[in-house]
Design a protein around this motif. Structure first.
Motif, PDB file in Angstrom:
ATOM      1  N   ALA A   9       0.825  -1.212   0.000  1.00  0.00           N
ATOM      2  CA  ALA A   9       0.000   0.000   0.000  1.00  0.00           C
ATOM      3  C   ALA A   9       0.856   1.258   0.000  1.00  0.00           C
ATOM      4  O   ALA A   9       0.459   2.288  -0.509  1.00  0.00           O
ATOM      5  N   LEU A  10       2.050   1.167   0.558  1.00  0.00           N
ATOM      6  CA  LEU A  10       2.911   2.352   0.636  1.00  0.00           C
ATOM      7  C   LEU A  10       3.261   2.875  -0.742  1.00  0.00           C
ATOM      8  O   LEU A  10       3.455   4.053  -0.940  1.00  0.00           O
ATOM      9  N   SER A  11       3.353   1.987  -1.720  1.00  0.00           N
ATOM     10  CA  SER A  11       3.744   2.463  -3.040  1.00  0.00           C
ATOM     11  C   SER A  11       2.633   3.274  -3.678  1.00  0.00           C
ATOM     12  O   SER A  11       2.871   4.009  -4.610  1.00  0.00           O
ATOM     13  N   GLY A  12       1.411   3.164  -3.141  1.00  0.00           N
ATOM     14  CA  GLY A  12       0.320   3.987  -3.657  1.00  0.00           C
ATOM     15  C   GLY A  12       0.348   5.382  -3.081  1.00  0.00           C
ATOM     16  O   GLY A  12      -0.286   6.280  -3.592  1.00  0.00           O
ATOM     17  N   ALA A  13       1.080   5.557  -2.010  1.00  0.00           N
ATOM     18  CA  ALA A  13       1.141   6.883  -1.394  1.00  0.00           C
ATOM     19  C   ALA A  13       1.832   7.857  -2.325  1.00  0.00           C
ATOM     20  O   ALA A  13       2.592   7.469  -3.186  1.00  0.00           O
TER      21      ALA A  13
END
Lengths: 505, 140
Positions: A9-13
């Protein structure tokens, strides 16, 4: 067991992260000295000196005139007040930490209390003695990486009492909750766990029922988060609307059925910010593109329509309303471009008064969403800070209150006159402060015993640059030219700020 | 003194031969855990290409105390990055807010931090050699 991707999910930030700050001003920062030298020759710059005092307070202020018996409560204001942190003087008026001012109107007179909002940023930078976090318009040397917008939250733009709470607002992140009497900072406001840290703009609209409508702009993902909050502070509805290249959305208006946004012809460059430009400098004006009006259905937060206006820039709306046939009318303060933000408010910080800027004008729009027609016209005259009687928000308003510039003095810009325009007759009622004062936003406070629109007071602050003291004045909202009914003088100058609201007792 | 029998010596040598020649344990001490709900999720990455989306190895520990420790055993020599988050609601993922910012606490090896995203592998990596080591990660 299949291995899970715990942190995918962090890569969507948000997008490309900031690189460690490219070389910018390091050891010697000349802006502090430049501003100090300019201030010595130009007393108007007092408004942008800023303060390092955590608390300012004065009770039983001397009053000229008489405080009306029915005017009881607290006038709150907010604005950037800490312009210098360690060796650094911020490059932009919008960057400094927020200091909230409260003016308490009681049977015993008027008292003042001002305190900084104790954000995470403020507390960390006070302890370190230097600037640690990136800012809106300044590339801060050796800034720490920010994990979320609230790491940068300056809490400096507006202040709103609602449902018994007091909220300090900054459009890039969360609202901060303050204790209404002591102005102690209680923490960030989270409306729902998955909304923690989501932007909450500095211009919510409270309709006459007490329902609060607001939005948050997510620049990196070009989306608006929309909020409906009940009069008792419960989150009723949240929505997300995406539109291409949605940037610099500072304010909005509501009607009975719609939320309206104006999107300036600008874009945000993720490359620029990755290369180390400030957030402001990562925005660029797009020549030849129109301003877009975005109308969103208030009831479902999804149905949208877009219609174009000539290119322009704005900060603030007055009010909007929708008639039975669905024709929408609204007013806003419009300028031809964003140079006030990109140039004037930057030059001020080194003590330079910018010249040859496009003026911001009161502009009136008629929009028919069914026929898809729109027209607008502006009234000549430099104005800002449009306000209306809170009892007519989202309904037909007949009176628009503004701060106006009537004096042309080379050493200053800013505003010097409190103005009311009667929208039906075109009549203008005005009080001029004269050359000694820099005037701030004035707000309309209703008198419950006078239900007609405009029945009540105009209240606002102004900085007397000769005395270096701030005054707070009360006017009859329907007779500004009569001058203040009451005026209290503080024993000190407050840094010039932005927006405020009133909490009736 | 009784001598070890040749058979048991051979057996011991045979057992030891299954282990890599250079291999070490990496203990990860996770600090700053708030509350006792859910799990502490620890992800290990052995190269920059798979980081941060595809972990090499993972551990799941109960969030039983303010500090918990997990161990990756027998790691070959090399460079590794470690990510941790506190899955307080036990849904198996790092929860984010509506605009993609994490709302559960997390941390990286070397307490590395990125701007609005994970730190680079280069900023987070630690070297594993022949000796066991302990690294500390503080949740933020």
């Amino acid at each position: 067991m299949k291995r899970r991707e715990f942190l995918s999910a962090l890569s969507g930030a948000a997008a490309a992260g900031l690189l460690p700050g490219l070389a910018s001003a390091t050891a010697s920062d000349s802006w502090q000295a430049e501003f100090a030298a300019a201030l010595a020759g130009n007393p108007y710059l007092e408004g942008w000196r800023g303060t390092a005092r955590e608390t300012l307070s004065a009770s039983n202020l001397p009053i000229e005139g008489k405080l009306p018996a029915a005017l009881r409560g607290v006038f709150y204001r907010n604005g950037p007040a800490r312009h210098e942190v360690g060796e650094l003087r911020y490059r932009h008026w919008f960057d400094g930490d927020g200091m909230v001012q409260s003016f308490r109107f009681t049977d015993r007179g008027i008292s003042h209390l001002g305190r900084f909002v104790r954000t995470e940023k403020y507390a960390a930078e006070i302890e370190a003695g230097r600037a640690l976090r990136e800012a809106f318009g300044t590339k801060v040397p050796n800034a720490q990486p920010a994990s979320s917008p609230d790491s940068l939250n300056a809490a400096n733009t507006s202040i709103l009492p609602h449902h018994g709470e007091l909220l300090a607002l900054w459009e890039g992140g969360s609202a901060h909750q303050l204790a209404p009497d002591t102005l102690d900072t209680l923490g960030t406001k989270t409306w729902r766990p998955d909304l923690k840290g989501v932007p909450f703009s500095a211009h919510p609209k409270v309709d006459p029922n007490g329902t609060l409508w607001n939005f948050g702009l997510d620049t990196f993902n070009s989306q608006l988060v929309l909020y409906q909050i009940s009069r008792s502070g419960d989150l009723l509805k949240v929505g997300v609307v995406q539109a291409p290249e949605m940037v610099m959305v500072h304010d909005f208006v509501v009607t009975a059925r719609h939320m309206l946004f104006l999107l300036p012809p600008m874009r945000f460059s993720k490359d620029r910010i990755a290369q180390g430009a400030s957030f402001l400098d990562s925005h660029e004006w797009v020549d030849g593109r129109a301003m877009r009006v975005l109308a969103i259905d208030k009831n479902d937060f999804t149905t949208t329509q877009t219609i174009e206006l000539p290119a322009g820039f704005m900060f603030h709306f007055g009010n909007a309303w929708e008639d039975a046939s669905g024709v929408i009318r609204f007013d806003y303060v419009r300028s031809d471009d964003a140079s006030v933000m990109t140039r004037e408010f930057r030059d001020l910080m080194r003590g330079v008064i910018a010249k040859d800027l496009n003026e911001a004008e009161a502009t009136f729009v008629t929009l028919d969403l069914n026929r898809r027609t729109i027209r607008q016209e502006s009234i000549k005259g430099a104005v800002e800070f449009p306000r209306v009687d809170p009892r007519v928000v989202a309904e037909r308003h007949r009176r628009l209150f503004l701060s106006a510039r009537t004096l042309e003095i080379p050493q200053r810009r800013g505003w010097d006159a409190a103005r009311r325009i009667d929208l039906e007759s075109g009549k203008v009622d005005q009080f001029g402060y004269g050359p000694d004062y820099l005037m701030e936003e004035h707000i309309m406070v209703p008198d419950r015993s006078r239900p007609q629109e405009g029945g009540g007071w105009i209240i606002g602050t102004a900085l007397n640059v000769r005395e270096r003291k701030t005054v707070v004045s009360v006017f009859d909202a329907l007779d500004l030219s009569a001058g203040p009914i009451a005026r209290a003088t503080l024993p000190y100058a407050l840094p010039l700020g932005f927006h405020g609201n009133f909490q009736a007792a | 003194m009784k001598l070890r029998t040749p058979n048991s010596v051979l057996a011991l040598v045979a057992a030891l031969a299954w282990l890599p020649v250079f291999a070490a344990d990496l203990r990860v001490e996770v600090r700053g855990i708030a509350g006792t709900d859910g799990k502490i999720m620890i992800a290990l990455f052995d190269n920059a290409q798979n980081y941060p989306n595809k972990m090499t190895s993972g551990l799941m520990l109960n969030a039983a105390a303010p500090v918990v420790t997990g161990v990756f055993t027998g790691l070959p020599k090399g460079e590794y990055a470690v990510q941790v988050y506190h899955d307080a609601n036990g849904n198996g993922k790092l929860d984010t807010n509506l605009v993609g910012i994490p709302i559960e606490r997390f941390g990286f090896s070397r307490d590395a931090a990125g701007s609005f995203g994970p730190p680079s592998f280069a900023d987070a990596k630690v070297s594993v050699d022949s000796a066991d080591q302990t690294i500390i990660i503080n949740l933020r």
